[in-house]
Write an enzyme that holds these catalytic residues in place. Structure first.
Site, short mmCIF file in Angstrom:
data_model
loop_
_atom_site.label_atom_id
_atom_site.label_comp_id
_atom_site.label_asym_id
_atom_site.label_seq_id
_atom_site.Cartn_x
_atom_site.Cartn_y
_atom_site.Cartn_z
N LYS A 107 0.82 -1.22 0.00
CA LYS A 107 0.00 0.00 0.00
C LYS A 107 0.85 1.26 0.00
O LYS A 107 0.61 2.18 -0.80
CB LYS A 107 -0.93 -0.03 1.22
N THR A 150 4.00 1.45 -0.92
CA THR A 150 4.72 1.44 -2.19
C THR A 150 3.85 2.02 -3.31
O THR A 150 4.31 2.81 -4.14
CB THR A 150 5.13 0.00 -2.55
N ARG A 206 2.35 8.15 6.95
CA ARG A 206 2.64 8.16 8.38
C ARG A 206 4.09 7.81 8.66
O ARG A 206 4.78 7.26 7.82
CB ARG A 206 1.73 7.15 9.10
N LYS A 236 7.76 -6.21 10.74
CA LYS A 236 7.93 -5.56 9.45
C LYS A 236 9.39 -5.43 9.01
O LYS A 236 9.73 -5.72 7.87
CB LYS A 236 7.33 -4.15 9.48
N ALA A 250 -3.92 1.64 12.47
CA ALA A 250 -5.32 1.57 12.06
C ALA A 250 -6.08 0.44 12.74
O ALA A 250 -7.30 0.43 12.73
CB ALA A 250 -5.43 1.42 10.55
N PHE A 272 -3.64 -0.47 7.01
CA PHE A 272 -4.21 -1.81 6.85
C PHE A 272 -5.29 -1.83 5.76
O PHE A 272 -5.25 -1.04 4.83
CB PHE A 272 -4.71 -2.35 8.18
N PHE A 280 3.83 -8.05 -9.13
CA PHE A 280 4.97 -8.85 -8.70
C PHE A 280 5.51 -9.59 -9.93
O PHE A 280 4.75 -9.96 -10.82
CB PHE A 280 4.55 -9.88 -7.62
N TRP A 304 7.00 -0.69 -8.45
CA TRP A 304 8.08 -1.29 -7.67
C TRP A 304 9.29 -1.54 -8.57
O TRP A 304 10.42 -1.28 -8.18
CB TRP A 304 7.60 -2.63 -7.07
#
Length: 558
Positions: free
Chosen positions: A73, A75, A96, A107, A275, A303, A383, A411
Site C-alpha cells: 500500500k 509502495t 505516516r 515488518k 489503524a 491496513f 509482482f 516497484w
C-alpha cells in the site's frame, strides 16, 4: 533475474537538498527547519500563510486485508505520487511515520519499496525527527503528574482504582500490558494496577494527528479524561495542569516533516496512529497543508479498507472537513491466491482458479468503499511472478463489480510503471463523480454506530456487548459525548474478529471487550475480540537480524 534490495536502491538515490524539494511546492528555506540535509520540518508561519488558497484534490490509497503475501500500500502511494508528477501534475504524498515496535518486530521497516520509496529510509524507520519520542515524553509526563498529584494529597479526589490513563512506550513489549505500579513503600506512592500501550495507540498520538494547530492541540490535551472520582465524575488533564507542559514538548512534533521520493518529489511524513487500534491516518495538519500547495495529494490509510479507509472517512474527513475525490484500492495477485487458499510457499506457481476464489475479499472492499460515495479504481501492484492470466482474472472480476483494475509496475519501474494508474486516477478525479458522505450521522446513538460499522463494513450478523459496556456508552451519551465517532480496534487480517478467517466471511459476530473514551482526540475506542493495544514480538523478531556491517551501514531493517 536478481533484483536489488530496497535498501540497496535507497542508498543509490540521488537525493537533492531538502531546500530544493521545499522550493518545488513554494516553501522558502526560511520556513524549513532542517534535520540534516535531506529532511526538514515546515514552520507554522508557512502553514498559516497558505490557508487562503484553494484545496487540491485528495486521493486515498487503501487495500485489501493484509496477508503474508504482501500488498504494498505504501509502495503504491509513493508510486502513484511519482506517476502523477511524471504525467505533468503537481502532486505530493502524505504518509505516516514508522513505529519502532513493528520495525523490530514483524515488518523490519516501512517507507515503500523497490523504485517507489521515500528517503532517507534508515532515518524514517528509526528515530527520524524525534516526533514519536516527543509524543512518548508528553504522554509520560502526564502519567507522572497523575501519580504525583495522588501522592501529594490528591486534591482532585481521584479514585486510584479508576485511573484511566495508561503508560506508553514505542516498542512491542507484551510484559508491560498489565503491571503493578508504586510498590516499595510510602515514599513510592500508592500501589495500583496499571499498564502500557504502544505509543501509536496513545491518545496523545491521535490528538497530534487530528489537531489543527498548537492552540487546538493544547485544548484537546486538556480535554483528556485521565481518571474518575468515587462518584464517577471525570478528572481531566487540565485538572492536573499538565496540558501546557505537554504542548511545549510537542511544539516541534506538530510541524510536518518534509522528505522526498526517489524521484525527488515532495512528501510529508507525519504522525503514526495504527489503524487496528487507532484511526490510522497521517496528521490533519500535513494533509491540509499539502492540499494548499499541490493540485493532487495522495495519502494512505492503514491496513485494509475495513479499518483504515473506514476511519479515514468516518473520523478524519468528518473532523477535518476534507473529502477524497477518488480511492485507489491496492491488491496483488499473490494476496488473491492466498485468500483463495494457496500456501505462501506455493504462491509463485500460476493458479488462476485460486485468484478467482480469493477475489471475494477484494469485492467486499470495493462495495464498502463505494458506499461512501467515492469512485474506486483497483491498483494491481505487480509482482514479477504474476502471469498474464492471473492479472486478467483480477481485471475481469473488477469489471464485473463496476470498477477498473490497472496493473501498476512502480516497484520495478518507478513512475514509468505507475503512469497508467496515474492517468486513470486523473480521469476519475476530473470526472467529478465523488459525492462523499460518512456512513453514519453524528447524532446516531453510540451503540448503533458500532452496529452500523459491524454490519455494513464487516458484514457481521450482530455485535456482542454486555450490559456494562452498553451502560457505559449510555453514560457517555448523557455526559455529552454521544456525537463522537467510534474508532474500532480490531484485527487487521480479517473482516471478522478472527484473524484466521480470510476472504469475505458472513454470519459472524463482533464481540466488544472494552470501550474507551478519548475525549481529547474526539472519538470512542471500541476494543473488539482479542486485539491488543500493546503488541508482542513474534517468535523470531526482525531485531534478531538487524545490525551494523563492517562499513557502519544498517543491515536487516528492510
Amino acid at each position: 533475474m536478481s533484483y536489488k534490495s530496497d535498501i540497496e536502491i535507497a542508498r543509490e538515490a540521488n537525493k537533492k537538498p531538502i531546500q530544493e524539494i521545499g522550493a518545488k511546492i513554494g516553501i522558502d528555506s526560511a520556513d524549513l527547519l532542517p534535520y540534516g540535509h535531506d529532511k526538514a520540518k515546515v514552520s507554522q508561519n508557512f502553514i498559516n500563510s497558505v490557508q487562503d488558497r484553494e484545496d487540491g484534490k485528495l486521493i486515498l490509497v487503501t487495500a485489501i486485508n493484509p496477508t503474508p503475501a504482501g500488498e504494498g500500500k505504501t509502495t503504491t502511494t509513493v508510486g502513484l505520487g511519482d506517476g502523477l508528477n511524471r504525467i505533468g501534475k503537481n502532486a505530493m504524498i502524505c504518509i505516516r511515520e514508522a513505529s519502532l515496535g513493528p520495525n523490530f518486530g514483524m515488518k523490519g521497516g516501512a517507507a515503500g519499496g523497490g523504485y517507489a520509496q521515500v528517503v532517507p529510509m534508515e532515518e524514517m524507520n528509526l528515530h527520524f525527527t524525534g516526533d514519536f519520542h516527543a509524543i512518548t515524553s508528553a504522554h509520560s509526563l502526564l502519567s507522572a503528574m497523575i501519580d504525583n498529584h495522588i501522592y501529594w494529597g490528591n486534591e482532585q479526589e481521584i479514585d486510584t482504582r479508576r485511573v484511566a490513563w495508561r503508560r506508553v512506550v514505542d516498542m512491542n513489549d507484551r510484559a508491560l500490558r498489565q503491571i503493578t505500579a508504586s510498590l516499595g513503600g510510602v515514599s513510592n506512592g500508592f500501589p495500583r494496577e496499571a499498564g502500557f500501550d504502544i505509543t501509536v495507540a496513545s491518545e496523545v498520538m491521535a490528538i497530534l494527528c487530528l489537531a489543527n494547530d498548537l492552540k487546538d492541540l493544547e485544548k484537546r490535551l486538556g480535554d483528556i479524561i485521565v481518571a474518575y472520582r468515587r462518584d464517577k465524575s471525570p478528572v481531566y488533564c487540565r485538572d492536573i495542569k499538565a496540558e501546557g507542559a505537554m504542548t511545549v514538548l510537542l511544539k516541534d512534533a506538530m510541524q510536518p516533516n518534509l522528505v522526498q521520493t526517489l524521484e525527488n518529489n515532495p512528501a510529508f511524513v507525519h504522525g503514526g496512529p495504527f489503524a487496528n487500534i487507532a484511526h490510522g491516518c497521517n496528521s490533519v495538519i500535513a494533509t491540509k497543508t499539502a492540499l494548499k500547495v499541490a493540485d493532487y495529494v495522495v495519502t494512505e490509510a492503514g491496513f485494509g479498507a475495513d479499518l483504515g479507509a473506514e476511519k479515514f472517512m468516518n473520523i478524519k474527513c468528518r473532523k477535518a472537513g476534507i473529502a477524497p475525490s477518488a480511492v485507489v484500492l491496492v491488491a496483488t495477485v499473490r494476496a488473491m491466491k492466498m485468500n483463495g487458499g494457496v500456501a505462501k510457499a506455493d504462491l509463485g506457481a500460476e493458479n488462476v482458479e485460486a485468484v478467482k476464489s480469493g477475489c471475494a475479499n477484494l469485492g467486499r472492499h470495493i462495495e464498502n468503499v463505494k458506499s461512501f460515495g467515492v469512485p474506486v479504481v483497483v491498483a494491481i501492484n505487480h509482482f514479477v511472478t504474476d502471469t498474464d492470466a492471473e492479472v486478467q482474472a483480477v481485471k475481469d472480476y473488477c469489471g464485473e463489480h463496476g470498477v477498473e483494475a490497472v496493473l501498476s509496475r512502480h516497484w520495478e519501474l518507478g513512475s514509468e510503471g505507475s503512469a497508467p494508474l496515474a492517468e486513470k486516477v486523473v480521469e476519475i478525479v476530473e470526472g467529478g463523480t465523488a459525492n462523499f458522505a460518512p456512513i453514519y450521522p453524528d447524532d446516531m446513538p453510540l451503540f448503533e454506530k458500532i452496529e452500523t460499522i459491524a454490519k455494513r463494513i464487516y458484514r457481521a450478523d450482530e455485535v456482542l456487548a454486555d450490559n456494562k459496556i452498553r451502560n457505559q456508552l449510555r453514560e457517555w451519551e448523557e455526559a455529552g459525548y454521544g456525537n463522537l465517532p467510534v474508532c474500532m480496534a480490531k484485527t487487521q487480517y480479517s473482516f471478522s474478529t478472527d484473524p484466521s478467517l480470510r476472504g469475505a466471511p458472513t454470519g459472524h459476530s463482533v464481540p466488544v471487550r472494552e470501550v474507551r473514551l478519548s475525549a481529547g482526540a474526539g472519538f470512542i475506542v471500541v476494543v473488539c475480540g482479542e486485539i491488543m493495544t500493546m503488541p508482542g514480538l513474534p517468535r523470531k523478531p526482525a531485531a534478531e537480524t538487524i545490525c551494523l556491517n563492517d562499513a557502519g551501514e544498517i543491515e536487516g531493517l528492510f
